[in-house]
Design an enzyme around this catalytic site. Structure first.
Site, PDB file in Angstrom:
ATOM      1  NE  ARG A 184      -3.469   2.138   2.507  1.00  0.00           N
ATOM      2  CZ  ARG A 184      -4.800   2.177   2.296  1.00  0.00           C
ATOM      3  NH1 ARG A 184      -5.293   1.353   1.456  1.00  0.00           N
ATOM      4  NH2 ARG A 184      -5.775   3.286   2.317  1.00  0.00           N
ATOM      5  CE1 TYR A 193      -2.075   4.551  -7.913  1.00  0.00           C
ATOM      6  CE2 TYR A 193      -2.447   4.331  -5.647  1.00  0.00           C
ATOM      7  CZ  TYR A 193      -2.677   3.832  -6.990  1.00  0.00           C
ATOM      8  OH  TYR A 193      -3.117   2.847  -7.395  1.00  0.00           O
ATOM      9  CB  ALA A 234      -0.584  15.914 -12.218  1.00  0.00           C
ATOM     10  CD1 TRP A 288       7.168  19.962 -14.771  1.00  0.00           C
ATOM     11  CD2 TRP A 288       7.793  20.907 -12.959  1.00  0.00           C
ATOM     12  NE1 TRP A 288       8.232  20.814 -15.116  1.00  0.00           N
ATOM     13  CE2 TRP A 288       8.616  21.296 -13.937  1.00  0.00           C
ATOM     14  CE3 TRP A 288       7.939  21.351 -11.679  1.00  0.00           C
ATOM     15  CZ2 TRP A 288       9.701  22.154 -13.860  1.00  0.00           C
ATOM     16  CZ3 TRP A 288       8.917  22.391 -11.115  1.00  0.00           C
ATOM     17  CH2 TRP A 288       9.880  22.597 -12.510  1.00  0.00           C
ATOM     18  CD  GLU A 329      -2.358  22.980 -13.745  1.00  0.00           C
ATOM     19  OE1 GLU A 329      -2.893  24.189 -13.504  1.00  0.00           O
ATOM     20  OE2 GLU A 329      -2.913  22.149 -14.383  1.00  0.00           O
ATOM     21  CG  LEU A 383      17.011  34.420   6.403  1.00  0.00           C
ATOM     22  CD1 LEU A 383      17.867  35.753   6.523  1.00  0.00           C
ATOM     23  CD2 LEU A 383      15.802  34.918   5.664  1.00  0.00           C
ATOM     24  CD  GLU A 435      -1.158  26.991  -7.072  1.00  0.00           C
ATOM     25  OE1 GLU A 435      -1.923  27.029  -7.949  1.00  0.00           O
ATOM     26  OE2 GLU A 435      -0.726  28.106  -6.739  1.00  0.00           O
ATOM     27  CD  GLU A 495      -7.967  26.480 -10.427  1.00  0.00           C
ATOM     28  OE1 GLU A 495      -7.188  26.093 -11.295  1.00  0.00           O
ATOM     29  OE2 GLU A 495      -8.029  27.605  -9.823  1.00  0.00           O
ATOM     30  CD  GLU A 501     -22.025  22.259 -17.158  1.00  0.00           C
ATOM     31  OE1 GLU A 501     -22.185  21.708 -16.146  1.00  0.00           O
ATOM     32  OE2 GLU A 501     -21.584  22.124 -18.129  1.00  0.00           O
TER      33      GLU A 501
END
Length: 133
Positions: free
Chosen positions: A21, A28, A35, A37, A39, A59, A80, A87, A96
């Site tokens: 698993r 996945y 996937a 990447w 965008e 820093l 993101e 989306e 639509e």
């Protein structure tokens, strides 16, 4: 009495156990990053992370500062990816216009904006503390 067919899930991942698993789940996850990447926004944030994550080591003065700087960058990427997932799911339903679809997409976008503001605030405070105080 339940039959064998009622115990089998529609998703084969749910029937996997142990390392099998974990192995498939990792695959996945890699597929999701690939996937993402594709965008533009995620790609820009990932490139920024390539710069900012090592910079957080320079820093930050303590491990807590380093962790906050790095986590704020990773948080933006996480949000993101979740926004893109929302989306994509909305677009899968149909092209639509619908008020609820717009609302869901707007909320995802607002989540990204808030994560960017948190990240910018943490980095600004760290830069101020390092160079001004």
């Amino acid at each position: 009495m339940k039959s064998n067919t009622s115990t089998l899930s529609a998703n084969p991942q749910k029937d996997r156990k142990g390392l099998n698993r974990v192995w498939h789940a990792a695959g996945y996850s890699v597929a999701g990053l690939r996937a993402g990447w594709h965008e533009t926004a995620f790609r820009q944030e990932a490139i920024a992370a390539i710069v900012l994550l090592p910079l957080s080591l320079w820093l930050g003065r303590t491990w807590i500062e380093i962790a906050l700087l790095a986590a704020s960058v990773v948080l933006v990427m996480i949000v993101e990816l979740l926004n893109t997932a929302v989306e994509t799911a909305i677009d899968r339903i149909g092209p639509e216009w619908h008020d609820l679809s717009k609302r869901a997409k707007d909320m995802g976008s607002a989540a990204v904006l808030l994560s960017l503001l948190v990240c910018a605030g943490i980095w600004a405070a760290a830069l101020f503390h390092r160079f001004v105080v």
